[in-house]
Design an enzyme around this catalytic site. Structure first.
Site, PDB file in Angstrom:
ATOM      1  N   ARG A 147       0.854  -1.185   0.000  1.00 28.80           N
ATOM      2  CA  ARG A 147       0.000   0.000   0.000  1.00 28.80           C
ATOM      3  C   ARG A 147       0.889   1.234   0.000  1.00 28.80           C
ATOM      4  NH1 ARG A 147      -3.978   2.263   4.758  1.00 28.80           N
ATOM      5  NH2 ARG A 147      -2.033   3.293   5.346  1.00 28.80           N
ATOM      6  N   TYR A 159      -2.851  11.754   7.301  1.00 26.72           N
ATOM      7  CA  TYR A 159      -3.147  10.488   7.977  1.00 26.72           C
ATOM      8  C   TYR A 159      -2.763   9.329   7.064  1.00 26.72           C
ATOM      9  CZ  TYR A 159      -5.694   6.807  10.382  1.00 26.72           C
ATOM     10  OH  TYR A 159      -6.008   5.650  11.050  1.00 26.72           O
ATOM     11  N   ASP A 222      -5.108   3.994  -0.269  1.00 30.26           N
ATOM     12  CA  ASP A 222      -6.270   4.271   0.584  1.00 30.26           C
ATOM     13  C   ASP A 222      -6.600   5.756   0.513  1.00 30.26           C
ATOM     14  OD1 ASP A 222      -8.177   4.498   2.560  1.00 30.26           O
ATOM     15  OD2 ASP A 222      -7.066   3.353   4.061  1.00 30.26           O
ATOM     16  N   HIS A 224      -9.014   7.123   2.290  1.00 27.41           N
ATOM     17  CA  HIS A 224      -9.500   7.528   3.613  1.00 27.41           C
ATOM     18  C   HIS A 224     -10.769   8.383   3.536  1.00 27.41           C
ATOM     19  CE1 HIS A 224      -5.259   6.497   4.918  1.00 27.41           C
ATOM     20  NE2 HIS A 224      -6.034   5.772   5.720  1.00 27.41           N
ATOM     21  N   GLU A 248      -8.911   2.262  -2.354  1.00 25.27           N
ATOM     22  CA  GLU A 248      -9.725   1.961  -1.183  1.00 25.27           C
ATOM     23  C   GLU A 248     -10.392   3.210  -0.618  1.00 25.27           C
ATOM     24  OE1 GLU A 248      -8.868   0.693   3.475  1.00 25.27           O
ATOM     25  OE2 GLU A 248      -7.343   0.320   1.943  1.00 25.27           O
ATOM     26  N   GLU A 274     -14.231  -0.904   5.670  1.00 23.47           N
ATOM     27  CA  GLU A 274     -13.665  -1.065   7.001  1.00 23.47           C
ATOM     28  C   GLU A 274     -14.491  -0.370   8.066  1.00 23.47           C
ATOM     29  OE1 GLU A 274     -10.148   2.029   7.891  1.00 23.47           O
ATOM     30  OE2 GLU A 274      -9.798   0.823   6.106  1.00 23.47           O
ATOM     31  N   ARG A 295     -13.950  -4.910   2.661  1.00 21.85           N
ATOM     32  CA  ARG A 295     -12.883  -4.483   3.565  1.00 21.85           C
ATOM     33  C   ARG A 295     -13.215  -4.606   5.046  1.00 21.85           C
ATOM     34  NH1 ARG A 295      -8.673  -3.925   4.433  1.00 21.85           N
ATOM     35  NH2 ARG A 295      -8.285  -1.746   4.900  1.00 21.85           N
ATOM     36  N   HIS A 324      -9.795  -5.807   6.736  1.00 22.03           N
ATOM     37  CA  HIS A 324      -9.099  -4.772   7.497  1.00 22.03           C
ATOM     38  C   HIS A 324      -8.148  -5.433   8.496  1.00 22.03           C
ATOM     39  CE1 HIS A 324      -8.696  -0.764   9.118  1.00 22.03           C
ATOM     40  NE2 HIS A 324      -9.205  -1.084  10.296  1.00 22.03           N
ATOM     41  N   GLU A 351      -4.741  -7.271   4.646  1.00 18.08           N
ATOM     42  CA  GLU A 351      -3.936  -6.183   5.207  1.00 18.08           C
ATOM     43  C   GLU A 351      -3.178  -6.694   6.424  1.00 18.08           C
ATOM     44  OE1 GLU A 351      -4.549  -1.528   6.589  1.00 18.08           O
ATOM     45  OE2 GLU A 351      -6.269  -2.885   6.569  1.00 18.08           O
ATOM     46  N   TRP A 414     -11.768  11.945   6.902  1.00 17.79           N
ATOM     47  CA  TRP A 414     -10.340  11.652   7.004  1.00 17.79           C
ATOM     48  C   TRP A 414     -10.030  10.286   6.435  1.00 17.79           C
ATOM     49  CZ3 TRP A 414      -9.121   7.394   9.900  1.00 17.79           C
ATOM     50  CH2 TRP A 414     -10.052   6.939  10.832  1.00 17.79           C
TER      51      TRP A 414
END
Length: 414
Positions: A147, A159, A222, A224, A248, A274, A295, A324, A351, A414
């Site tokens: 990733r 983040y 990702d 986010h 993602e 997730e 996820r 996740h 992951e 986020w």
């Protein structure tokens, strides 16, 4: 197999974990992960006040019945707190059943469908050279899929970048939820976000990674939840030349219709879930084939029972698993995921962030990572035991995930 006790253990060996331990009349114990990052005490209270009192005297072998009893009987269904609590009970009961059977959990789930679970690691850097170094480090550790997360010019902290500015210059792989300074009240760290700057920058990052490591390395990213649907569509289209394994969490998970717009504009594979905690969060996404990877985590989606049902439904639509698995999933939750990874037909990727040495003092694990693949334990049950004495040495510490704000101060995803 009557349950005689259930105990909730909260410990913080580098980060906070919530574990449920169920004991039967024969002295057999089972563990379940109930960790909800940044809201751990809410799950502890739900378990202690509303779930543990219902377990004594129940038959530990009646896993499906217990799951339905806790889910339907409470009237207030779903939600991350409820489902993490249900997941902990369910996983602990599967651990117990497999120990009584004298076999690893994956054997009770139908046996192995593969020799190991392909894992991806988290490479990140404040800039491209630092990112490339991180990718090299992960390849040297044996990862076969990576990733990719990077800083954005003009932003102090992002983040998912382990050495970003909000971490005080220190890596925070094991505790992205920040703790308060000594004596001060806990408060979420604030990070500034700029989507346009991110969209301008990211394609050049993947161009550099592909130039350095070639076309064969599976790369993931990702988002986010930070983008609007059309922004995510633009990014997916821009990243097509770099052949991502997946993009993602491109948009907030609450709006499933957003995935229709993204799917219409790009062939980049999509992963989400997730923050989902029920199969009902996925029905539109699966039925319309709007995603490629599921996820969710065993810990947050109702346990082994619920996650197996979700993955079986996903298989009908050709959607694969991508559970996740950062360090806010305890080793108990990771072990449960690995047994499912080995058993289900539609496994995609897992992951994996290794837990810290302090965490592994508390949770004694027997799963292993070898040549890019994760292997669950072949010992009876999950293959994880909790050292209660070690757990007591690490008391709970309040911690919060960061909050994103746009440059004008508006709170953002986020």
């Amino acid at each position: 197999m009557r349950i005689v006790s259930a105990e909730v253990i909260v410990t913080s060996p580098g980060r906070n974990f919530v574990t449920l331990r169920i004991t039967t009349e024969d002295g057999v114990t089972g563990l379940g992960d109930a960790t909800l990052n940044g809201r751990e005490l809410a799950v502890q209270a739900y378990l202690d006040s509303h779930v543990v009192p219902l377990l004594a005297g129940r038959d530990a072998s009646r896993i499906e019945d217990t799951w339905q009893y806790l889910y339907r009987g409470a009237y207030w269904r779903r939600g991350p707190v409820t489902m993490a609590a249900v997941a902990a009970v369910d996983t602990a009961l599967w651990d117990i059943k497999a120990k009584y059977a004298g076999m690893p959990l994956y054997q009770l789930l139908g046996g192995a469908s593969r020799t190991g679970a392909l894992a991806y690691g988290h490479a990140s850097g404040r800039d491209v050279p630092e990112l490339l170094d991180s990718v090299r480090e992960h390849l040297e550790l044996g990862y076969r899929a990576i990733r990719v997360q990077t800083g954005v010019p003009g932003l102090d902290s992002v983040y998912g970048v382990a050495a970003s500015g909000a971490g005080g210059g220190d890596r925070y792989d094991y505790e992205p939820a920040r703790r308060a300074a000594t004596g001060g009240p806990p408060r979420p760290a604030m990070e500034t976000w700029d989507t346009r700057a991110y969209l301008r920058h990211l394609p050049s990052v993947f161009e550099a990674v592909r130039a350095e490591f070639g076309p064969g390395l599976p790369l993931l990213h990702d988002g986010h939840h930070r983008m609007t649907p059309i922004e995510a569509a633009r990014l997916g289209k821009a990243l097509e030349p770099y052949d991502l394994f997946w993009l993602e969490d491109a948009t907030p998970g609450e709006d499933q219709s957003a995935l229709r717009l993204i799917r219409h504009h790009t062939t980049t594979p999509l992963a989400i879930g997730e923050v989902f905690n029920s199969v009902h969060d996925y029905t539109t996404l699966l039925g319309e084939r709007l995603i490629d990877y599921v996820r969710s985590a065993v810990t947050h989606a109702g346990g082994v029972t619920a996650m197996r049902k979700l993955l079986d439904l996903a298989a009908v639509y050709g959607v694969r698993s991508g559970m996740h698995g950062p360090t806010d999933i305890s080793p108990v939750g990771m072990a449960a995921a690995l047994h499912l990874d080995l058993a289900v037909h539609n496994f995609g990727i897992q992951e994996y962030m290794p837990h810290s040495d302090r965490t592994l003092e508390v949770f004694r694990t027997s799963y292993r990572f070898d040549d890019g693949l994760l292997h669950p334990s072949d010992t009876p049950g999950l293959g994880v035991e909790l050292d209660t004495g070690a757990a007591r040495r690490f008391p709970y510490q309040p911690a919060y995930l960061p909050v994103n704000r746009l440059r004008d101060g508006t709170v953002h995803d986020w």
